[in-house]
Design an enzyme around this catalytic site. Structure first.
Site, short mmCIF file in Angstrom:
data_model
loop_
_atom_site.label_atom_id
_atom_site.label_comp_id
_atom_site.label_asym_id
_atom_site.label_seq_id
_atom_site.Cartn_x
_atom_site.Cartn_y
_atom_site.Cartn_z
N CYS A 176 -11.92 144.47 24.53
CA CYS A 176 -11.56 145.57 25.44
C CYS A 176 -11.23 145.05 26.84
O CYS A 176 -10.37 145.61 27.53
CB CYS A 176 -12.69 146.60 25.50
SG CYS A 176 -14.28 145.93 26.01
N LEU B 6 1.22 108.36 31.30
CA LEU B 6 1.53 107.06 31.88
C LEU B 6 0.65 106.68 33.06
O LEU B 6 0.50 105.50 33.37
CB LEU B 6 3.01 107.01 32.30
CG LEU B 6 4.03 107.28 31.17
CD1 LEU B 6 5.45 107.19 31.72
CD2 LEU B 6 3.84 106.33 30.00
#
Length: 618
Positions: free
Chosen positions: A151, A35
């Site tokens: 990893c 808005l």
């Protein structure tokens, strides 16, 4: 790109006797956050279709124009090449690289000009793409999404974004997504106290296990046991700070997280989309930074709510930045993991921005870019190719300019999309499966939705509407190593990959390679075949604008990535009718501002521009 601004500006510049029927495609619904930057939306519109509300609002002050809204995904089959051929120009304002490439290819196949656009914060750009006359959207490679080695994510995170990726792509996916999807989370636990049975997968919920017990079990496994497991590898922590295992009993009392007040757990929310762990626990401010205890309570409450209020979705969910409960869960999980590794916590507001790659919109930037879109669209409809400009909106002035117009380049002869230049793929054909090629290259990098893959005249795989007997064959092929396919794919093989929906074909030359660098080449594949950007020489007299522009498809926002210096595209870019003209042998591309918008908007226009009087546009 704002649909309403484009529609209004177009119809204010074009005489009323010229009809410009247009189509608007947008799959989104209106949210409260829209808005402050969407001028046709009001509070009462929240939850409704953006395309339909925009049409209704525009018709109130332009009742004679023709607008057809689609509350749909532009990649849906109905929006095919024939659909695109109806229009004289397409205006793009999509929020991801995949959709942009899809529309680019459809416009090329349909021979319809494309006006591309996007904004991110104070940055913006408008570019024009006409088949055979200017470069297409994919003529210059876009920056690759930020990726991290597995990893790092699973064992040695050092930044909050690492924790977000772990919480979103591993933990959330494991708990609520497709159970058959590969996942790098450790699922085995040696904690006999957690179960009287030897459960192979700790994430599987037993029939006699209530949701609170299950939540605690998951908490203790991922934040406690798995951390202890990682600590057992002494070599890893020689030069790193050791993480701290966190167990629920150390943070929370024996009482499990309770909802706010006397709310009935079955009736706490109006519908499944309003479900919120924060609301359930009486926490309101998304900009608060939660304590470890608060994060733990949110984690357990969000997990409970997923199973009790959205149980039918569990097993099919993917993370969505607009899913409040999902954002709450990921924020809490990332913060708990961050606490374990000594990384400062973030608020839900900040975490949502990282997880969803959000750069908050600025209404004035959107308005400026919408106006520029209209100017370029009118030029396209007038076929005024000499006046085309690719305009960049900068955050900081360059040469006393905030709007930087440049002339477009001719098509890149090395572009695999519009010039059909073969690509090259380095891959271990003895280890990689056809499934890896389809998911990591064909879909993720080439942006194909319904691919068909051929080795010479032999069909290896086809997606889409396929006969049942062939589905089984293709499924079996996906699980086979490339070199062991019915028509083996080895070094020197030329694969033909086609997307029937996009009417796009490209060839991929396979090069066998044995080893890859896990850190630099985590996919164990290297795709090449286009001309990379040439960095502009550093101008010591003029500082570059340090605009951290976020890019379509990027998995982390600029705030979390390495600092980026955007070089303003001040050098002229122009078309030439003489391919070998002096200065055209090698073209030094200035770095382009690749920016995105946070909406999924696409507008198409058709009409006859005969009789349209040229007017000076400034």
């Amino acid at each position: 790109m704002r649909k309403m601004e484009i529609t209004d500006l177009l119809n204010s510049h074009i005489p009323k006797y010229i009809s410009l029927p247009n189509v608007q495609i947008d799959m989104d619904t209106i949210e409260v956050s829209n808005l402050n930057r969407q001028f046709l939306f009001r509070q009462s519109h929240v939850g409704q279709s953006k395309a339909k509300v925009a049409r209704d609002a525009v018709l109130k002050f332009r009742p004679h124009i023709n607008i057809k809204p689609y509350h749909a995904n532009v990649k849906d089959p109905e929006f095919n090449v024939d659909f695109f051929k109806q229009f004289n120009v397409v205006l793009n304002g999509l929020d991801n690289l995949d959709a942009r490439r899809h529309v680019n290819r459809l416009c090329l196949a349909a021979d319809v000009p494309l006006v591309e656009s996007g904004t991110t914060g104070f940055l913006g750009q408008v570019t024009v793409h006409v088949k055979g006359k200017t470069e297409c959207y994919e003529c210059q490679p876009k920056p690759a999404p930020k990726t991290y080695p597995v990893c790092t994510i699973t064992s040695t995170p050092s930044k909050f974004v690492h924790c977000i990726v772990w919480a979103k792509d591993l933990l959330f996916a494991k708990l609520f997504g497709d159970k058959n999807q590969d996942n790098d989370l450790n699922v085995r636990s040696s904690d006999a106290a957690s179960s009287s049975e030897n459960v192979e997968d700790v994430f599987v919920r037993r029939n006699d296990e209530d949701i609170e017990q299950y939540g605690r079990k998951i908490f203790d496994h991922v934040f406690g046991y798995n951390i202890e497991l990682a600590l057992s590898n002494e070599e890893t922590w020689k030069n790193r700070n050791r993480p701290k295992p966190i167990y629920s009993k150390d943070i929370l009392s024996d009482e499990l997280a309770q909802p706010n007040g006397n709310v009935d757990k079955k009736c706490a929310f109006d519908d499944e989309f309003s479900v919120s762990a924060m609301a359930s626990l009486g926490m309101k401010n998304p900009q608060d930074i939660w304590s470890l205890k608060e994060n733990s309570r949110i984690f357990l409450e969000a997990l409970r709510l997923f199973f009790t209020h959205r149980g039918k979705d569990v097993g099919n969910l993917t993370f969505d930045k607009d899913d409040q409960l999902a954002v709450e869960f990921v924020t809490a999980a990332a913060n708990i993991r961050a606490a374990s590794f000594g990384i400062p916590p973030y608020s839900l507001f900040e975490a949502k921005g990282i997880a969803g790659n959000i750069v908050h919109a600025v209404a004035t930037t959107n308005a400026v870019i919408a106006g520029l879109i209209v100017i370029e669209t009118i030029k396209v409809l007038q076929n005024d190719i000499k006046s085309y400009r690719m305009t960049y909106c900068l955050e900081h002035p360059s040469r006393k300019m905030l709007l930087m117009p440049v002339e477009p380049f001719e098509p890149n002869k090395s572009c695999y999309v519009c010039s059909e230049t073969p690509l090259s793929l380095e891959i271990n054909t003895k280890r990689a499966k056809l499934k890896d090629f389809v998911e990591k290259i064909v879909k993720a990098k080439l942006g194909m939705n319904l691919p068909l893959i051929m080795n010479s005249s032999n069909l290896l795989y086809e997606a889409g509407d396929v006969e049942d007997d062939m589905v089984a064959i293709y499924s079996a092929n996906l699980e086979k190593v490339l070199a062991e396919l019915p028509s083996p794919v080895t070094g020197g093989t030329m694969l033909t990959v086609e997307d029937m929906q996009q009417e796009f074909v490209c060839n991929v030359n396979i090069k066998h390679r044995e080893e890859f660098d896990e850190e630099k080449e985590p996919d164990s594949m290297v795709l090449s075949g286009w001309t990379q950007h040439v960095s502009a020489p550093e101008n010591k007299d003029k500082p570059a604008a340090n605009n951290g522009a976020s890019t379509s498809g990027a998995s982390v926002p600029a705030a979390e990535s390495d600092e980026i210096s955007i070089v303003s595209p001040t050098k002229k870019r122009k078309l030439t009718d003489v391919p070998n003209a002096p200065g055209n042998e090698t073209r030094n591309h200035q770095d382009e501002l690749q920016v995105i918008d946070d909406e999924d908007d696409l507008v198409m226009l058709e009409g006859n521009m005969e009789g349209f009087k040229k007017r000076k546009l400034s």
